[in-house]
Design an enzyme around this catalytic site. Structure first.
Site, PDB file in Angstrom:
ATOM      1  N   LYS A  17       0.945  -1.064  -0.157  1.00 60.16           N
ATOM      2  CA  LYS A  17       0.084  -0.033   0.107  1.00 60.16           C
ATOM      3  C   LYS A  17       1.082   1.241  -0.029  1.00 60.16           C
ATOM      4  O   LYS A  17       2.284   1.199   0.210  1.00 60.16           O
ATOM      5  CB  LYS A  17      -0.862  -0.072   1.344  1.00 60.16           C
ATOM      6  CG  LYS A  17       0.012   0.145   2.674  1.00 60.16           C
ATOM      7  CD  LYS A  17      -0.978  -0.113   3.764  1.00 60.16           C
ATOM      8  CE  LYS A  17      -0.185  -0.116   4.914  1.00 60.16           C
ATOM      9  NZ  LYS A  17      -0.896  -0.639   6.248  1.00 60.16           N
ATOM     10  N   TYR A  69      14.751  30.891   5.639  1.00 63.28           N
ATOM     11  CA  TYR A  69      13.416  31.738   6.434  1.00 63.28           C
ATOM     12  C   TYR A  69      13.575  31.969   7.912  1.00 63.28           C
ATOM     13  O   TYR A  69      13.778  31.091   8.622  1.00 63.28           O
ATOM     14  CB  TYR A  69      12.102  31.001   6.060  1.00 63.28           C
ATOM     15  CG  TYR A  69      11.931  31.087   4.612  1.00 63.28           C
ATOM     16  CD1 TYR A  69      11.844  32.478   3.662  1.00 63.28           C
ATOM     17  CD2 TYR A  69      11.189  29.825   4.153  1.00 63.28           C
ATOM     18  CE1 TYR A  69      11.460  32.303   2.445  1.00 63.28           C
ATOM     19  CE2 TYR A  69      10.978  30.029   2.772  1.00 63.28           C
ATOM     20  CZ  TYR A  69      11.061  31.137   1.849  1.00 63.28           C
ATOM     21  OH  TYR A  69      10.596  31.112   0.649  1.00 63.28           O
TER      22      TYR A  69
HETATM   23  C1  LIG Z   1      -0.314  -1.421   6.899  1.00 62.22           C
HETATM   24  C2  LIG Z   1      -0.887  -2.808   7.437  1.00 62.22           C
HETATM   25  C3  LIG Z   1       0.073  -3.907   7.702  1.00 62.22           C
HETATM   26  C4  LIG Z   1       1.484  -3.897   7.544  1.00 62.22           C
HETATM   27  O1  LIG Z   1       2.202  -3.333   8.916  1.00 62.22           O
HETATM   28  P1  LIG Z   1       3.566  -3.097   9.149  1.00 62.22           P
HETATM   29  O2  LIG Z   1       3.784  -2.537  10.352  1.00 62.22           O
HETATM   30  O3  LIG Z   1       4.081  -2.183   8.041  1.00 62.22           O
HETATM   31  O4  LIG Z   1       4.170  -4.418   9.029  1.00 62.22           O
HETATM   32  C5  LIG Z   1      -0.612  -4.938   8.072  1.00 62.22           C
HETATM   33  N1  LIG Z   1      -1.824  -4.982   8.025  1.00 62.22           N
HETATM   34  C6  LIG Z   1      -2.696  -4.097   7.893  1.00 62.22           C
HETATM   35  C7  LIG Z   1      -4.076  -4.264   8.014  1.00 62.22           C
HETATM   36  C8  LIG Z   1      -2.193  -2.818   7.805  1.00 62.22           C
HETATM   37  O5  LIG Z   1      -2.856  -1.737   7.688  1.00 62.22           O
END
Ligand SMILES: *Cc1c(COP(=O)(O)O)cnc(C)c1O
Length: 376
Positions: free
Chosen positions: A34, A266
């Protein structure tokens, strides 16, 4: 080299997945890609993860899953955060599994299955204590009963039953045992209703690495795929046998000598103490360099370590390099695996008070991702 780039080591991603596959025993690996592969590029990361042994991919949104399919990625994909307005039918047609936390979402999967003439693959999500997505313990029996009916009608296949942990990065936390027990109860309720999923899954990166009791049939690591530790209580990157995949670098765009007492950037939040050399780095908060890194962010230029000097701007920041011989075009490395003495994403997270996840995922779309390693 271009003006700046996030260089992604695809072999590191493959090796990290192989490591996660090894520590998770018989469980399959669902690599979470993702958020554009945590900023590393979704499709390239997905391919590298598959090369390393991932047999599933996980994403949040429908668009992400469809983009994987459009790129020709054909392993099982789970999308877990559908909006009420999302059209489920293209997902069913593209063989994307969808998460279902409520009866209305199940109804939409059933309707999409009826329209497309093939069953929807659903993963029923139970909230075992995170307090985020998933059906509550009270709502779970009704969801399971509705899913059993849809499965009997042939409109739905219950591919998975799953949940997510609140404190996996604190492996001794009491909520873990409580969530495991609640998950076991939810599986039993489903079993009594005749719902027997192909896969049960609970473990994120931290749980994959530190909590074998959570592995079940599939593990869902994200951050560790990209070579970063899910948290200090789980272990350092090196202790965990992981390798950071992203190196963020830029070419120094300008170098100049300035006198003592020169205010820098800045609001002059930095002032030179003596005659010195300033180097201009063409990356700013629009590119994901946190503005909170003002006077704090670590950076390595031509192999030496410095800090951001003065306010981080939208497109650039300045570094006081003293009397060191820095030239236009020299490489400024904000973070990388750390083996050449450059800072790491963990160093940036510590400097600005966040987690390594946020450092890598926030790198902006203006920064090209370039790839090394991989099959190509
Ligand atoms: C993002 C996510 C993961 C992965 O989590 P990590 O801590 O990056 O390993 C797994 N399951 C769900 C439902 C998530 O939202």
């Amino acid at each position: 080299m271009s003006r700046f780039a996030a260089e992604i080591d695809l072999d590191a991603i493959s090796a990290n997945v192989a490591r996660l596959d090894a520590v998770s025993g018989d469980a399959a690996v669902m690599a979470v890609v993702k958020a554009d592969g945590y900023g590393h590029g979704m499709v390239a990361s997905a391919r590298a993860a598959i090369a390393g042994g991932a047999t599933w991919l996980g994403v949040a949104f429908a668009e992400e899953a469809l983009a994987l399919r459009a790129a020709g990625v054909d392993v099982p994909v789970l999308a877990w955060l559908l909006a009420e307005t999302d059209d489920v039918e293209p997902l069913v047609r593209a063989d994307v599994d969808v998460s279902v936390s409520a009866p209305w979402a199940l109804d939409r999967a059933v309707a999409a299955a009826e329209r497309s003439g093939r069953p929807a693959h659903v993963h029923l999500k139970v909230d075992t204590g995170l307090g985020r997505a998933g059906a509550t313990r009270d709502d779970w029996p009704d969801l399971v009963t509705a899913a059993a009916k849809a499965a009997a009608d042939g409109t739905v296949e219950v591919t998975g039953i799953w949940s997510h942990l609140a404190y996996a990065d604190a492996p001794a936390h009491p909520t873990i045992a409580a969530q495991l027990a609640a998950y076991g109860d939810a599986l039993e309720v489903a079993d009594r209703a005749g719902v027997r999923p192909q896969v049960r899954h609970l473990a994120n990166s931290a749980a994959t690495l530190a909590l074998p009791a959570t592995h079940y049939d599939v593990v869902r690591p994200g951050i560790a795929v990209y070579g970063l530790s899910p948290g200090p209580d789980v272990g350092t990157t090196a202790e965990l046998g992981l390798r950071p995949a992203m190196t963020l670098r830029a070419e120094v765009a300008l170098v100049k000598r300035v006198p003592a007492g020169q205010g820098v950037s800045y609001a002059h939040r930095y002032t030179t103490e003596r005659e010195t050399t300033l180097a201009l780095v063409p990356l700013g908060y629009a590119d994901g360099v946190p503005r909170h890194a003002t006077n704090l962010g670590p950076v390595s230029i031509a192999g030496r370590r410095y800090r951001v000097s003065g306010t981080v701007c939208m497109d650039q920041f300045v570094v006081d390099v003293g009397d060191d011989a820095v030239e236009v075009g020299d490489a400024a490395v904000l973070f990388g695996p750390g083996d050449a003495g450059e800072p790491t994403a963990d160093d940036w997270a510590a400097a600005v008070g966040t987690i390594n996840y946020e450092i890598v995922t926030r790198i902006g779309s203006r920064v090209p991702r370039t790839y090394v390693g991989g099959a190509s």
